[in-house]
Write a protein that holds these residues in place. Structure first.
Motif, PDB file in Angstrom:
ATOM      1  N   LYS A 477      25.316 -37.819  17.552  1.00 17.90           N
ATOM      2  CA  LYS A 477      26.161 -38.942  17.124  1.00 17.90           C
ATOM      3  C   LYS A 477      25.974 -39.219  15.636  1.00 17.90           C
ATOM      4  N   LEU A 478      24.736 -39.227  15.196  1.00 13.45           N
ATOM      5  CA  LEU A 478      24.463 -39.477  13.784  1.00 13.45           C
ATOM      6  C   LEU A 478      25.042 -38.380  12.902  1.00 13.45           C
ATOM      7  N   SER A 479      24.805 -37.128  13.276  1.00 15.89           N
ATOM      8  CA  SER A 479      25.214 -36.032  12.400  1.00 15.89           C
ATOM      9  C   SER A 479      26.728 -35.872  12.352  1.00 15.89           C
ATOM     10  N   TYR A 480      27.423 -36.064  13.480  1.00 12.01           N
ATOM     11  CA  TYR A 480      28.876 -35.918  13.444  1.00 12.01           C
ATOM     12  C   TYR A 480      29.557 -37.121  12.800  1.00 12.01           C
ATOM     13  N   PHE A 481      28.897 -38.278  12.813  1.00 16.54           N
ATOM     14  CA  PHE A 481      29.405 -39.432  12.093  1.00 16.54           C
ATOM     15  C   PHE A 481      29.262 -39.220  10.585  1.00 16.54           C
ATOM     16  N   LEU A 482      28.091 -38.874  10.118  1.00 17.80           N
ATOM     17  CA  LEU A 482      27.790 -38.898   8.688  1.00 17.80           C
ATOM     18  C   LEU A 482      27.918 -37.545   8.002  1.00 17.80           C
ATOM     19  N   TRP A 483      27.986 -36.464   8.760  1.00 17.69           N
ATOM     20  CA  TRP A 483      28.152 -35.131   8.175  1.00 17.69           C
ATOM     21  C   TRP A 483      29.353 -34.381   8.727  1.00 17.69           C
ATOM     22  N   GLY A 484      29.868 -34.819   9.858  1.00 16.32           N
ATOM     23  CA  GLY A 484      30.918 -34.042  10.498  1.00 16.32           C
ATOM     24  C   GLY A 484      30.412 -32.689  10.958  1.00 16.32           C
ATOM     25  N   SER A 485      29.135 -32.613  11.330  1.00 13.84           N
ATOM     26  CA  SER A 485      28.534 -31.334  11.693  1.00 13.84           C
ATOM     27  C   SER A 485      27.342 -31.558  12.610  1.00 13.84           C
ATOM     28  N   MET A 486      26.694 -30.462  12.986  1.00 17.11           N
ATOM     29  CA  MET A 486      25.569 -30.490  13.900  1.00 17.11           C
ATOM     30  C   MET A 486      24.317 -31.074  13.242  1.00 17.11           C
ATOM     31  N   VAL A 796      36.224 -57.144   5.509  1.00 15.32           N
ATOM     32  CA  VAL A 796      34.973 -56.514   5.925  1.00 15.32           C
ATOM     33  C   VAL A 796      35.019 -56.170   7.410  1.00 15.32           C
ATOM     34  N   GLU A 797      35.581 -57.047   8.213  1.00 14.59           N
ATOM     35  CA  GLU A 797      35.696 -56.750   9.645  1.00 14.59           C
ATOM     36  C   GLU A 797      36.523 -55.492   9.872  1.00 14.59           C
ATOM     37  N   ASN A 798      37.595 -55.341   9.101  1.00 17.08           N
ATOM     38  CA  ASN A 798      38.421 -54.145   9.236  1.00 17.08           C
ATOM     39  C   ASN A 798      37.640 -52.891   8.875  1.00 17.08           C
ATOM     40  N   VAL A 799      36.858 -52.934   7.788  1.00 17.31           N
ATOM     41  CA  VAL A 799      36.034 -51.778   7.406  1.00 17.31           C
ATOM     42  C   VAL A 799      35.036 -51.459   8.513  1.00 17.31           C
ATOM     43  N   LEU A 800      34.412 -52.505   9.077  1.00 19.59           N
ATOM     44  CA  LEU A 800      33.466 -52.293  10.176  1.00 19.59           C
ATOM     45  C   LEU A 800      34.152 -51.655  11.373  1.00 19.59           C
ATOM     46  N   ARG A 801      35.320 -52.133  11.713  1.00 22.72           N
ATOM     47  CA  ARG A 801      36.041 -51.583  12.865  1.00 22.72           C
ATOM     48  C   ARG A 801      36.420 -50.125  12.613  1.00 22.72           C
ATOM     49  N   ARG A 802      36.844 -49.827  11.394  1.00 17.03           N
ATOM     50  CA  ARG A 802      37.212 -48.444  11.070  1.00 17.03           C
ATOM     51  C   ARG A 802      35.994 -47.529  11.160  1.00 17.03           C
ATOM     52  N   LEU A 803      34.901 -47.953  10.562  1.00 21.02           N
ATOM     53  CA  LEU A 803      33.687 -47.134  10.604  1.00 21.02           C
ATOM     54  C   LEU A 803      33.194 -46.950  12.031  1.00 21.02           C
ATOM     55  N   LEU A 804      33.199 -48.024  12.812  1.00 21.30           N
ATOM     56  CA  LEU A 804      32.697 -47.953  14.186  1.00 21.30           C
ATOM     57  C   LEU A 804      33.589 -47.062  15.045  1.00 21.30           C
ATOM     58  N   SER A 805      34.896 -47.207  14.911  1.00 20.06           N
ATOM     59  CA  SER A 805      35.820 -46.370  15.677  1.00 20.06           C
ATOM     60  C   SER A 805      35.624 -44.893  15.342  1.00 20.06           C
ATOM     61  N   TYR A 806      35.506 -44.590  14.049  1.00 22.01           N
ATOM     62  CA  TYR A 806      35.277 -43.212  13.622  1.00 22.01           C
ATOM     63  C   TYR A 806      33.950 -42.702  14.152  1.00 22.01           C
ATOM     64  N   ALA A 807      32.929 -43.565  14.133  1.00 26.13           N
ATOM     65  CA  ALA A 807      31.581 -43.148  14.524  1.00 26.13           C
ATOM     66  C   ALA A 807      31.486 -42.804  15.997  1.00 26.13           C
ATOM     67  N   ILE A 808      32.158 -43.572  16.867  1.00 28.32           N
ATOM     68  CA  ILE A 808      31.996 -43.371  18.304  1.00 28.32           C
ATOM     69  C   ILE A 808      33.130 -42.558  18.915  1.00 28.32           C
ATOM     70  N   GLY A 809      34.146 -42.243  18.124  1.00 32.56           N
ATOM     71  CA  GLY A 809      35.199 -41.364  18.611  1.00 32.56           C
ATOM     72  C   GLY A 809      36.122 -41.984  19.634  1.00 32.56           C
ATOM     73  N   ARG A 810      36.421 -43.238  19.491  1.00 29.99           N
ATOM     74  CA  ARG A 810      37.437 -43.871  20.337  1.00 29.99           C
ATOM     75  C   ARG A 810      38.002 -45.090  19.616  1.00 29.99           C
ATOM     76  N   GLU A 811      39.202 -45.492  20.016  1.00 32.86           N
ATOM     77  CA  GLU A 811      39.775 -46.711  19.467  1.00 32.86           C
ATOM     78  C   GLU A 811      39.043 -47.913  20.055  1.00 32.86           C
ATOM     79  N   LEU A 812      38.873 -48.945  19.250  1.00 35.53           N
ATOM     80  CA  LEU A 812      38.224 -50.157  19.732  1.00 35.53           C
ATOM     81  C   LEU A 812      39.217 -51.000  20.521  1.00 35.53           C
ATOM     82  N   THR A 813      38.681 -51.782  21.448  1.00 31.46           N
ATOM     83  CA  THR A 813      39.507 -52.662  22.263  1.00 31.46           C
ATOM     84  C   THR A 813      38.947 -54.074  22.171  1.00 31.46           C
TER      85      THR A 813
END
Length: 850
Positions: A477-486, A796-813
């Motif tokens: 999870k960390l590596s694909y979030f911050l590096w896009g790799s293994m 700031v909330e929007n930036v957090l939502r964007r980062l979190l959605s990208y990090a976990i690989g799903r749209e937030l609800t």
């Protein structure tokens, strides 16, 4: 058994197995619809909420044709089911933002609004708290093409260009494509993955004997300087035949392997010029009358040394990444393929369209160029021995050796320890192909290619019900979030030791990873999708109105067309925006710098475009700003302004949609099909042209348009101070003025054309707008001030939502609403610093899946 029959049978077996595994990994947890026992206070609803709705909402959102698809009668007096949440959340968003009730309607007091917001949030929070489990990310989420290429690179130790060989990933404006809903796998994709896997292993595992080394060498002499540029020079213009600028042909080369190109070069630098960027490209020859030749960059060096002190520069890369031009067919016989190495003088001071100045511009001087491929200094190469490592078992017990090779490779490919059953499965595949393929190397190529089409490689690593794998899941999870790799070795070791549950360790790793050069891949991919930057290159810029924006061919039958094979100002603008976001992360600066900042991220061409003095060279870097520059933050960057314009004029609606979607986090609905479009040609040369304000006023007179445009238009009007190519423009022609494009006979040169434009731009831009809620801003400066003062939590909330959605690989609800609120609260205590927000996300329960 023929090789083709064997491969077909094997692939059919693996494909059936892959489909079966896909069905297994596709299962994901579903959250039940638990019903709550009226968690909100009925008394509060009857006393405050119901009267609010009756007074301020029913007139527009009641009856048979409610506006905005919101029917008040659908709202229940409790929040006890998901259907209730969906409707009440819409009310919450509109009321808390101040958009509803709209201007012109009776406005509630702050106390009345706060009471409704508190009732809805309390009911939603109570409902969320009784759910059996938190929202989860579906297990079946394949790697995006971006992630796949990076993973292959870090798995085998070198870069191969694979993305163009894969099916295109979907692209949706302002959304990320790494969600399970979009990252699915079909039969055609499996075929492409297998093709790529075999190519990868053919490059990674070499044969034991050293291959033939192919060498190419060409020397250049300084002849013909009396006629202009010498035959050893590469200029911006005026290059001569048989000079280095026409390239050197490469007739013999291997199909795989690392190449080494060396070049002895210097630069002739006029006064005031500090360096010359010299780029090498390789592939087809580009000195032809065509803009469609295929090339790939080799590398760029910045020349600062004079011809009296020539230096040797070395470049390395993979020959597989460069397209070879097929040989001609002569008398029915196909001639060998060839490549061309071409040096390019990429000097650009922003004036390349101002006229030919061959000898006044910096020139590269090249004494010789040589190439060898493959590089065999160490054989077999390191990337081979990392897979087929030295071991006595290779001779004493070959099958045990293969088992060890598989265990090591598969554990890295799967991003967690491969179990015995998995290893034995591929050992059986090896046993099947080895007799036919003959050598250890050939058998392992085919076997490991099958590993690379397994779901455990193609899909993200999950622990499922195996707690022993939880650390490896977190590492991925960390590596694909911050590096896009293994994960790298350090993350693997922390996972094995069970230390990635420690928040201090996670913070250390996040900061380490963000300092790694691989984090630039994350920033580029994240920013490009979040800010919808791809639109920048799809907008056709009006050459007649903006003749200096792009670099055009100035002679021949292609005169007036864009010069191919060079970085353009649009490329620089994309890099500017990505680099700016990356610089904020690197500095751990407040995310509010996205709205306004005291620096821009520029190189010389960009600085010339924006009117910023004192910037030299093509390398992007932070540049301090003054208020007179009218720059700072994202809102005034060319990638945003051009991408949300028409190429002829600014487009306030496009820019307003971008601001609300990308910055404020609003979901702006697409206009109904029956609604007439706002004329995209506003601002074009036309005797009867209307100002944008007049056009919008006419558009709002139509009932079908008024409701949306009343909330949308004001956000775009302040952007009118920036023209279609992203430059500050405080003055415009009088309404109805016909603007002439550049004409050499009339204006003589670009200086004359600029004087003409200045003479007709005499009217101040009307950039005053009344925003939803009644706040009036006049121009971009006041819009930025309003956003920073009144809307910073939403930003700031929007930036957090964007980062979190990208990090976990799903749209937030709505289920994530309160997790985001907690992140926002904690982020505020850290002054909304970018790196700190990323650390908070990586230590959150939502990211960890708890």
């Amino acid at each position: 058994m023929k090789r083709s029959m064997l491969s077909g049978q094997l692939f059919g077996l693996v494909k059936r197995w892959l489909c079966a595994c896909f069905l297994w990994v596709s299962g994901f947890s579903l959250i039940g619809n638990a019903l709550a026992e009226d968690p909100a206070s009925r008394e509060t609803f009857d006393a405050k909420v119901s009267p609010f709705l009756q007074k301020h909402c029913v007139r527009c959102h009641g009856g048979e044709n409610p506006k905005g698809d919101l029917l008040i009668s659908r709202l229940s007096d409790t929040i006890a089911a998901e259907s209730d949440i969906d409707h009440w959340e819409m009310v919450l968003e509109r009321v808390s933002s101040g958009e509803m009730p709209p201007e012109g309607e009776p406005q509630p007091s702050k106390a009345a609004t706060d009471a409704v917001v508190e009732w809805i949030e309390s009911g939603m929070q109570d409902y969320v708290s009784i759910l059996d489990q938190p929202p989860t990310t579906p297990h079946a989420r394949r790697l995006t093409n971006f992630e796949y290429q990076n993973t292959i690179r870090d798995l085998i130790g070198f870069e191969l260009n694979l993305i163009d060989r894969l099916s295109k990933d979907p692209v949706k404006p302002y959304q990320f494509n790494n969600t399970a809903a979009l990252m699915r796998l079909g039969p055609e994709q499996v075929n492409r993955y297998l093709e790529c896997a075999r190519m990868v292993m053919a490059s990674a595992i070499v044969d034991p004997q050293k291959p033939t080394v192919h060498r190419t060498y060409r020397e250049f002499k300084p002849h013909g300087v009396d006629k202009g540029l010498g035959l050893d020079e590469v200029g911006v213009w005026g290059n001569r035949r048989h000079s280095p600028a026409t390239g050197i042909g490469v007739k013999e080369f291997s199909s795989t392997g690392e190449y080494r190109i060396r070049i002895k070069a210097a630069a002739i630098l006029p006064p005031g010029v500090e360096e010359l960027p010299l780029r090498l490209v390789m592939g087809f020859g580009i000195n032809v009358n065509s803009a469609t030749e295929q090339i790939e960059p080799v590398g760029t060096v910045r020349l600062r040394n004079s011809p009296d002190e020539p230096q040797v520069f070395e470049f390395r890369g993979r020959i597989e990444n460069h397209p070879a031009k097929p040989g001609r067919v002569v008398k029915g016989k196909q001639l060998p393929a060839s490549m061309t190495i071409t040096p390019q003088n990429l000097y650009d001071d922003g004036t390349l369209n101002d006229g030919r100045r061959d000898l006044a511009m910096p020139r590269a001087v090249i004494e010789w160029i040589e190439m060898e491929v493959p590089v065999v200094d160490v054989w077999p190469p390191t990337h081979h021995t990392q897979i087929l490592f030295d071991s006595s078992l290779r001779v004493s017990d070959p099958r045990a050796y293969v088992r060890q090779v598989l265990k090591r490779f598969m554990s890295r490919a799967y991003r967690r320890p491969a179990n015995q059953a998995e290893v034995e499965r591929f050992l059986a595949i090896h046993d099947l192909v080895a007799p036919e393929l003959g050598s250890m190397e050939a058998a392992m190529r085919e076997t490991l290619a099958m590993v690379l089409v397994s779901p455990q490689f193609l899909y993200h690593t999950t622990a499922a019900d195996d707690d022993s794998l939880r650390g490896y899941e977190q590492a991925s999870k960390l590596s694909y979030f911050l590096w896009g790799s293994m994960p790298d070795q350090e993350l693997f070791e922390l996972a094995a030791d069970g230390r990635l549950g420690d928040q201090t360790v996670v913070e250390e790793q996040v900061r380490r990873m963000l300092a790694d050069e691989r984090a630039s891949d994350f920033v580029d991919n994240f920013a490009t999708q979040w800010l919808s930057l791809r639109k920048l290159k799809t907008v056709p810029v009006n050459r007649d109105l903006f003749p200096r924006f792009l670099y055009y061919v100035n002679a021949g039958e292609r005169r007036g067309t864009e010069v191919p094979y060079r970085p353009t100002i649009r490329d620089h603008m994309h890099a500017e925006t990505v680099g700016f976001v990356g610089e904020l992360i690197r500095r751990n600066a407040s995310v509010l710098n996205l709205i306004d900042s005291d620096f821009a991220y520029l190189n010389q061409p960009l600085a010339a475009h924006y009117g910023v003095d004192g910037v030299k060279g093509d390398a992007l870097r932070p540049v301090s700003l003054t208020p007179d520059h009218r720059l700072g933050g994202l809102l005034t960057q060319g990638a945003i302004l051009i991408g949300n314009g028409t190429g002829t004029a600014p487009h306030p609606i496009y820019r307003a949609v971008w601001l609300r979607e990308a910055i404020l986090g609003d979901a702006v609905p697409a206009p109904p099909a029956e609604v007439p479009a706002l004329n995209e040609s506003v601002g074009e040369s036309a005797e009867n042209a209307l100002t944008i304000a007049e056009l919008l006023q006419q558009h709002r007179k139509q009932e079908s348009c008024n409701d949306c445009h009343t909330r949308l238009d004001p956000w775009g009007i302040p952007f009118e101070q920036y023209n279609a190519i992203g430059r500050f423009q405080p003055l415009v022609p009088e309404a109805g003025t016909r603007v002439s494009g550049f004409n050499r006979q009339t204006h003589h040169d670009l200086v004359g054309y600029n004087a003409y434009l200045k003479s007709i731009h005499t009217v101040s831009v009307d950039a005053k707008a009344r925003l939803p809620g009644g706040f009036v801003v006049d121009g971009m400066r006041e819009l930025k001030d309003y956003l920073l003062h009144d809307r910073q939590d939403e930003i700031v909330e929007n930036v957090l939502r964007r980062l979190l959605s990208y990090a976990i690989g799903r749209e937030l609800t709505w289920r994530d609403r309160f997790a985001v609120a907690k992140l926002l609260e904690n982020g505020k205590q850290r002054d909304y610093k970018f790196q700190d927000l990323i650390v908070l996300i990586c230590n959150s329960k939502t990211f960890r899946g708890e």
